[in-house]
Design a protein around this motif. Structure first.
Motif, PDB file in Angstrom:
ATOM      1  N   LYS A 189     -22.342 -24.181   6.226  1.00 16.86           N
ATOM      2  CA  LYS A 189     -22.811 -24.317   4.746  1.00 16.86           C
ATOM      3  C   LYS A 189     -23.492 -23.094   4.060  1.00 16.86           C
ATOM      4  CE  LYS A 189     -23.801 -28.876   6.232  1.00 16.86           C
ATOM      5  NZ  LYS A 189     -24.776 -30.043   6.272  1.00 16.86           N
ATOM      6  N   SER A 248     -26.210 -28.700   1.065  1.00 22.37           N
ATOM      7  CA  SER A 248     -26.811 -29.827   1.401  1.00 22.37           C
ATOM      8  C   SER A 248     -26.665 -30.459   2.604  1.00 22.37           C
ATOM      9  CB  SER A 248     -26.569 -31.061   0.216  1.00 22.37           C
ATOM     10  OG  SER A 248     -25.196 -31.486   0.752  1.00 22.37           O
ATOM     11  N   ASP A 249     -27.967 -31.306   3.168  1.00 22.41           N
ATOM     12  CA  ASP A 249     -27.693 -31.608   4.555  1.00 22.41           C
ATOM     13  C   ASP A 249     -27.036 -33.223   4.589  1.00 22.41           C
ATOM     14  OD1 ASP A 249     -28.788 -29.701   5.851  1.00 22.41           O
ATOM     15  OD2 ASP A 249     -30.723 -30.270   5.357  1.00 22.41           O
TER      16      ASP A 249
END
Length: 158
Positions: A59, A113-114
């Motif tokens: 990410k 974002s997760d």
């Protein structure tokens, strides 16, 4: 000494991510497994979405995705989607139009974002009303913003 095992560059038995010659990157690790030089074809309508591949990104990292479009009856979109680990689409990340055959490219940054597990690289009709066929091959995702020639993922040849 580096060797080419299939089409992956291997140093001391370990596949490496990049190879440089005269300061220019000539091999970049394909993060999409299962891609090939073989023609892939889809026929139909209603956006006719095809997943060229999925990968687990780091990410916040910048990537480039490429796919060789062999033919298309209508305009396409090369798009990136946040995906579940099961391959379901969650959220659109970015897309770029494709109007003619040739090498399609898109540069993107993996969202921070997760809320997703994988990123999916997809082709789709630009207009949901279109019906016809499109064909592609040699899908690739690599780290960075410079596309290198297609190679299979090292996992595909080891």
């Amino acid at each position: 000494m580096p060797t080419i095992n299939g089409r992956a560059c291997v140093v001391n038995g370990v596949p490496i991510d990049k190879v440089f010659s005269n300061g220019r990157q000539v091999y970049g690790r394909n993060l999409l497994t299962g891609t090939s030089e073989r023609r892939q074809e889809e026929t139909g309508g209603d956006y006719l979405i095809s997943t060229a591949g999925m990968f687990a990104p780091k990410k916040g990292t910048e990537y480039i995705a490429t796919v060789q479009v062999l033919e298309n009856d209508h305009s396409l979109v090369l798009q990136v989607w946040e995906m579940t680990k099961y391959g379901s689409r969650i959220r659109f990340v970015i897309g770029t139009p494709i109007t003619a055959a040739g090498l399609a490219k898109i540069v993107f940054t993996a969202p921070e974002s997760d809320g997703y597990d994988l990123l999916g690289i997809q082709l789709a009709w630009a207009n949901g009303e279109d019906t016809g066929s499109y064909a592609w091959s040699m899908a690739k995702v690599e780290i960075g913003t410079v596309a290198t020639p297609w190679t299979p993922a090292p996992e595909d040849v080891m």
